[in-house]
Design a protein around this motif. Structure first.
Motif, PDB file in Angstrom:
ATOM      1  N   TYR A   1       0.858  -1.179   0.000  1.00 33.17           N
ATOM      2  CA  TYR A   1       0.000   0.000   0.000  1.00 33.17           C
ATOM      3  C   TYR A   1       0.901   1.237   0.000  1.00 33.17           C
ATOM      4  N   THR A   2       0.822   2.024  -1.050  1.00 25.60           N
ATOM      5  CA  THR A   2       1.705   3.186  -1.194  1.00 25.60           C
ATOM      6  C   THR A   2       1.121   4.454  -0.589  1.00 25.60           C
ATOM      7  N   MET A   3      -0.135   4.415  -0.196  1.00 29.94           N
ATOM      8  CA  MET A   3      -0.767   5.542   0.492  1.00 29.94           C
ATOM      9  C   MET A   3      -2.038   5.042   1.167  1.00 29.94           C
ATOM     10  N   THR A   4      -2.570   5.829   2.104  1.00 32.82           N
ATOM     11  CA  THR A   4      -3.818   5.449   2.746  1.00 32.82           C
ATOM     12  C   THR A   4      -4.984   5.721   1.808  1.00 32.82           C
ATOM     13  N   GLY A   5      -6.091   5.040   2.059  1.00 31.10           N
ATOM     14  CA  GLY A   5      -7.288   5.266   1.255  1.00 31.10           C
ATOM     15  C   GLY A   5      -7.971   3.959   0.876  1.00 31.10           C
ATOM     16  N   ASN A   6      -8.852   4.047  -0.098  1.00 31.50           N
ATOM     17  CA  ASN A   6      -9.567   2.882  -0.593  1.00 31.50           C
ATOM     18  C   ASN A   6      -8.687   2.082  -1.544  1.00 31.50           C
ATOM     19  N   TRP A   7      -8.559   0.793  -1.280  1.00 29.41           N
ATOM     20  CA  TRP A   7      -7.843  -0.113  -2.164  1.00 29.41           C
ATOM     21  C   TRP A   7      -8.748  -1.294  -2.492  1.00 29.41           C
ATOM     22  N   THR A   8      -8.590  -1.803  -3.694  1.00 36.60           N
ATOM     23  CA  THR A   8      -9.266  -3.032  -4.098  1.00 36.60           C
ATOM     24  C   THR A   8      -8.217  -4.097  -4.362  1.00 36.60           C
ATOM     25  N   LEU A   9      -8.368  -5.238  -3.710  1.00 37.17           N
ATOM     26  CA  LEU A   9      -7.498  -6.379  -3.988  1.00 37.17           C
ATOM     27  C   LEU A   9      -8.131  -7.173  -5.119  1.00 37.17           C
ATOM     28  N   ASN A  10      -7.663  -6.936  -6.337  1.00 34.82           N
ATOM     29  CA  ASN A  10      -8.151  -7.688  -7.496  1.00 34.82           C
ATOM     30  C   ASN A  10      -7.469  -9.050  -7.502  1.00 34.82           C
ATOM     31  N   LEU A  11      -8.270 -10.105  -7.632  1.00 37.92           N
ATOM     32  CA  LEU A  11      -7.770 -11.467  -7.462  1.00 37.92           C
ATOM     33  C   LEU A  11      -8.083 -12.340  -8.668  1.00 37.92           C
ATOM     34  N   ILE A  12      -7.218 -13.305  -8.885  1.00 37.67           N
ATOM     35  CA  ILE A  12      -7.479 -14.390  -9.831  1.00 37.67           C
ATOM     36  C   ILE A  12      -7.130 -15.683  -9.108  1.00 37.67           C
ATOM     37  N   MET A  13      -8.103 -16.572  -8.938  1.00 40.04           N
ATOM     38  CA  MET A  13      -7.886 -17.823  -8.219  1.00 40.04           C
ATOM     39  C   MET A  13      -7.614 -18.942  -9.211  1.00 40.04           C
ATOM     40  N   ILE A  14      -6.468 -19.592  -9.030  1.00 32.92           N
ATOM     41  CA  ILE A  14      -6.024 -20.653  -9.930  1.00 32.92           C
ATOM     42  C   ILE A  14      -5.852 -21.934  -9.125  1.00 32.92           C
ATOM     43  N   ASN A  15      -6.412 -23.037  -9.617  1.00 30.77           N
ATOM     44  CA  ASN A  15      -6.310 -24.284  -8.856  1.00 30.77           C
ATOM     45  C   ASN A  15      -4.966 -24.959  -9.070  1.00 30.77           C
TER      46      ASN A  15
END
Length: 307
Positions: free
Chosen positions: A261-275
């Motif tokens: 996290y490079t600054m405070t605020g709203n972040w979204t953890l975009n994910l891709i789940m791979i088996n």
């Protein structure tokens, strides 16, 4: 020309990171993102000469991941019971009469050094008038079996850094991803821990309620959770950060990675789940375009955070 373009983008990030919005986020952190490290009794049950105390952080069950400590005490001798087989089953009852569960340890393991049975529960919703949670605890002491149940309250999780998401993968199986830590990240590279769980669809008809085979979950093994954190607000341009690490499973069964996290605020953890076979079960690649003034595109699998 390219150098000029990158300079403009860099200046934009610096300017927007010093806006009133950022100050508002910092004020929100102070009032809404507490850190809990002390385990307290969240609920107690009793049967015969035995009291069962279940502890959680701050003495509260929250929606999302909950580490649990269960203690059994013989109230006549005031001695801890350590040799018992203990099972733990949470059941959610809906207004229409349907019953479901959530990821949990069914068979709890005794930790001699701490004198409690250790487990976890990922409550998938908070308690409401329409949806109520009940715990079913079984244990054996002196060759006698005890079955106990009790209604509990599950509170809303106000700390977005401990958010969770539930979804159906491309394999038609039901999954839950729950953030475990950090509770309160810093502006730096943070160790990110999450649990990934799968519902085990029953293979036989239900027995006597509550039949644990109908409500079984397990930690998934050998998956990879690819990570692309972004600041999706229009003023942030959906920019990302360097030095992030995808989440992989470690010896504790949880998935560990790094989010920067490079600054405070709203972040979204975009994910891709791979088996474990390399197949994408959920998630999409997020465009790399810098889009100031527009809300950022999110993966089809994501978890929002705020600190």
């Amino acid at each position: 020309m390219k150098s000029y373009k990158f300079l403009v983008i860099a200046l934009f990030c610096v300017i927007t990171s010093c806006t009133i919005d950022k100050t508002d986020y910092q004020a929100e952190i102070g009032s809404e993102v507490p850190e809990y490290y002390e385990f307290k009794e969240a609920v107690s049950l009793s049967s015969g000469n035995y009291k069962i105390s279940i502890e959680a952080l701050n003495g509260t069950f929250f929606k999302g991941y909950n580490e649990l400590h269960l203690k059994i005490i013989n109230i006549q001798t005031n001695q801890d019971v350590s040799s018992s087989e203990v099972t733990f089953l949470p059941i959610l009852s809906a207004a229409d009469g349907s019953k479901t569960s959530c990821p949990h340890n069914y068979n709890l393991q005794y930790v001699p050094t701490n004198k409690y049975f250790a487990g976890y529960c990922v409550f998938t919703s908070e308690s409401t008038k329409a949806n109520s949670w009940k715990l079913y605890v079984n244990f054996t002491a002196n060759n006698q079996k005890y079955d106990i149940s009790k209604d509990i309250s599950v509170e809303k999780q106000s700390n977005k850094n401990l958010n969770m998401t539930a979804f159906t993968g491309k394999d038609d199986k039901q999954y839950v991803i729950a953030l475990v830590s950090p509770q309160k990240p810093k502006v730096s590279e943070n160790k990110l821990v999450a649990g990934i769980y799968k519902y085990n669809k029953p293979t036989a008809p239900a027995g006597v309620f509550p039949d644990p085979s109908q409500y079984s979950y397990s930690q998934v093994r050998g998956y990879t959770l690819k990570l692309d954190p972004r600041m999706p607000e229009p003023s942030m341009g959906n920019h990302s950060s360097p030095n992030n690490q995808d989440l992989t499973q470690q010896n504790d069964g949880l998935y560990h990675g790094v989010v920067n996290y490079t600054m405070t605020g709203n972040w979204t953890l975009n994910l891709i789940m791979i088996n474990q076979n390399g197949l994408i079960l959920k998630g999409t690649v997020v465009p790399t375009d810098f889009t100031p003034g527009e809300e950022g595109v999110k993966s089809e699998l994501y978890i929002d955070t705020l600190f």
